[in-house]
Write an enzyme that holds these catalytic residues in place. Structure first.
Site, short mmCIF file in Angstrom:
data_model
loop_
_atom_site.label_atom_id
_atom_site.label_comp_id
_atom_site.label_asym_id
_atom_site.label_seq_id
_atom_site.Cartn_x
_atom_site.Cartn_y
_atom_site.Cartn_z
N THR A 52 0.79 -1.45 -0.17
CA THR A 52 0.02 0.03 -0.16
C THR A 52 0.74 1.19 0.12
O THR A 52 2.07 1.04 0.55
CB THR A 52 -1.30 -0.20 1.21
OG1 THR A 52 -2.31 -1.00 0.87
CG2 THR A 52 -1.32 1.79 1.69
N ARG A 87 -14.03 -6.65 1.40
CA ARG A 87 -13.41 -6.62 1.90
C ARG A 87 -12.79 -4.85 2.80
O ARG A 87 -12.32 -4.56 1.59
CB ARG A 87 -12.51 -7.91 1.77
CG ARG A 87 -11.57 -7.20 2.98
CD ARG A 87 -10.33 -6.43 2.93
NE ARG A 87 -9.05 -6.93 3.78
CZ ARG A 87 -7.58 -5.71 4.01
NH1 ARG A 87 -8.07 -4.92 2.95
NH2 ARG A 87 -7.29 -6.26 5.14
N VAL A 88 -12.60 -4.70 3.48
CA VAL A 88 -12.62 -3.24 4.03
C VAL A 88 -11.49 -3.43 4.92
O VAL A 88 -10.93 -4.54 5.55
CB VAL A 88 -13.04 -2.34 4.27
CG1 VAL A 88 -13.09 -1.11 5.34
CG2 VAL A 88 -14.49 -2.48 3.87
N GLY A 89 -10.46 -3.02 4.33
CA GLY A 89 -8.82 -2.70 5.31
C GLY A 89 -8.53 -1.42 6.52
O GLY A 89 -9.93 -1.27 6.68
N ASP A 90 -7.44 -1.28 6.82
CA ASP A 90 -7.35 -0.58 7.51
C ASP A 90 -7.07 1.32 6.84
O ASP A 90 -8.03 1.96 7.64
CB ASP A 90 -6.02 -0.45 8.26
CG ASP A 90 -5.19 -0.01 7.46
OD1 ASP A 90 -5.13 -1.44 7.07
OD2 ASP A 90 -4.11 0.50 7.52
N1 ASP Z 1 -3.02 -2.07 5.25
C1 ASP Z 1 -4.12 -2.97 3.59
C2 ASP Z 1 -5.20 -3.22 4.15
O1 ASP Z 1 -5.33 -4.28 4.72
C3 ASP Z 1 -2.42 -3.08 2.35
C4 ASP Z 1 -2.02 -2.86 3.00
O2 ASP Z 1 -0.23 -2.49 3.73
O3 ASP Z 1 -0.55 -2.61 1.52
O4 ASP Z 1 -6.05 -2.90 2.97
#
Ligand code: ASP
Length: 292
Positions: free
Chosen positions: A159, A187-190
């Site tokens: 990311t 799906r949703v991340g941080d």
């Molecule tokens: N933090 C991002 C997520 O979980 C992934 C990443 O850092 O590449 O969506």
């Protein structure tokens, strides 16, 4: 003035091309600060360079969800007003970070899929190019459970993010992602969660995270680091917070900066491509301080 950028925490060395692109992004962003631009603009434009490159898990290079679609997440936050904007699951546009910046100035703070798309279209954001064969092939191999690739993706995040201090001493941070490999649609991340992937407040500091979003959300990592920065230097704040991530079985990396100009780039992973520009030099490396 200071600008920090990263291309994701990871388990393998980033390519030379990726490091070169981070340098280019830092140059672009820092020239905005020199031209009296805000930390917010510098952060957005730095991230847009990385999104456009196709070299990172963001923008044109984003991971595919299991149904073969790129749904992008991004967030920005500005320290002077504690204003924030985020988009979740944006489809069809290559610069979710710009969309997040637009959301920030709207009456809302977070827009998901359809709302984000309508806004991106209304503001004439650049459409996403068609998927390349490589991404389709990679998803096929991941779905087939190809061991080496699955293991690599488990540890390689990539990311992108940035944080800056501008001429007025104001802070900003932002982050943009395509999520993680083998994720269910939706799906949703941080990254688009304010306080998890991104946080900025002039009173504490600016933070952008990368890593396994599920763990970063549980730790509310960006806010955790920022709160610790009220009483500690960025390095101590980042170290303590990343130890917390490790203690819950997570993996992450982050950039953190205070108004005083002190900053940290730290990760639990083997590598984290990133760098900074401070007017004297631009430093780009494949890894910084590892927290164990
Ligand atoms: N933090 C991002 C997520 O979980 C992934 C990443 O850092 O590449 O969506």
């Amino acid at each position: 003035m200071l600008l920090i950028a990263h291309g994701g925490a990871g388990g393998r060395s980033p390519s030379k091309t990726a490091l070169k692109k981070i340098r280019e992004a830092l140059k672009t962003g820092y020239s905005i600060l020199v031209g009296k631009g805000s930390a917010l603009t510098a952060v957005i434009e730095t991230i847009a360079v990385l999104e456009d490159s196709g070299l990172f898990n963001a923008g044109t290079g984003a991971n595919l969800q299991l149904d073969g679609i790129r749904r992008l997440d991004a967030a920005v936050m500005e320290g002077a007003r504690c204003e924030a904007g985020s988009v979740i699951g944006l489809e069809g546009y290559r610069n979710p970070i710009r969309a997040a910046g637009i959301v920030m100035e709207s009456p809302h703070k977070i827009l998901t899929n359809i709302g984000a798309r309508v806004l991106a279209s209304a503001y004439d954001l650049t459409p996403m190019p068609d998927l390349d064969e490589k991404s389709i092939e990679r998803l096929k191999r991941l779905k087939a459970g190809e061991h080496e690739l699955v293991e690599l993706f488990k540890k390689h995040f990539s990311t992108v993010g940035a944080a800056a201090i501008d001429r007025d001493g104001d802070l900003a941070a932002g982050s943009s992602t395509g999520g993680v490999a083998l994720m269910l649609p939706g799906r949703v991340g941080d990254t688009p969660i304010i306080g998890a992937g991104v946080y900025a407040d002039n009173a504490s500091g600016a933070v952008a995270c990368t890593g396994r979003g599920e763990d970063i959300i549980r730790a509310a990592l960006a806010k955790e680091v920022a709160m610790r920065m009220c009483y500690s230097p960025p390095a101590a704040a980042a170290r303590a917070s990343l130890r917390k991530i490790l203690s819950i079985g997570g993996e992450a990396g982050l950039i953190a900066v205070k108004r005083t100009g002190t900053f940290a780039i730290m990760h639990t992973t083997a590598n984290m491509a990133g760098g900074y520009a401070n007017g004297k030099e631009i430093v780009v490396k494949e890894g910084f301080t590892i927290v164990k």
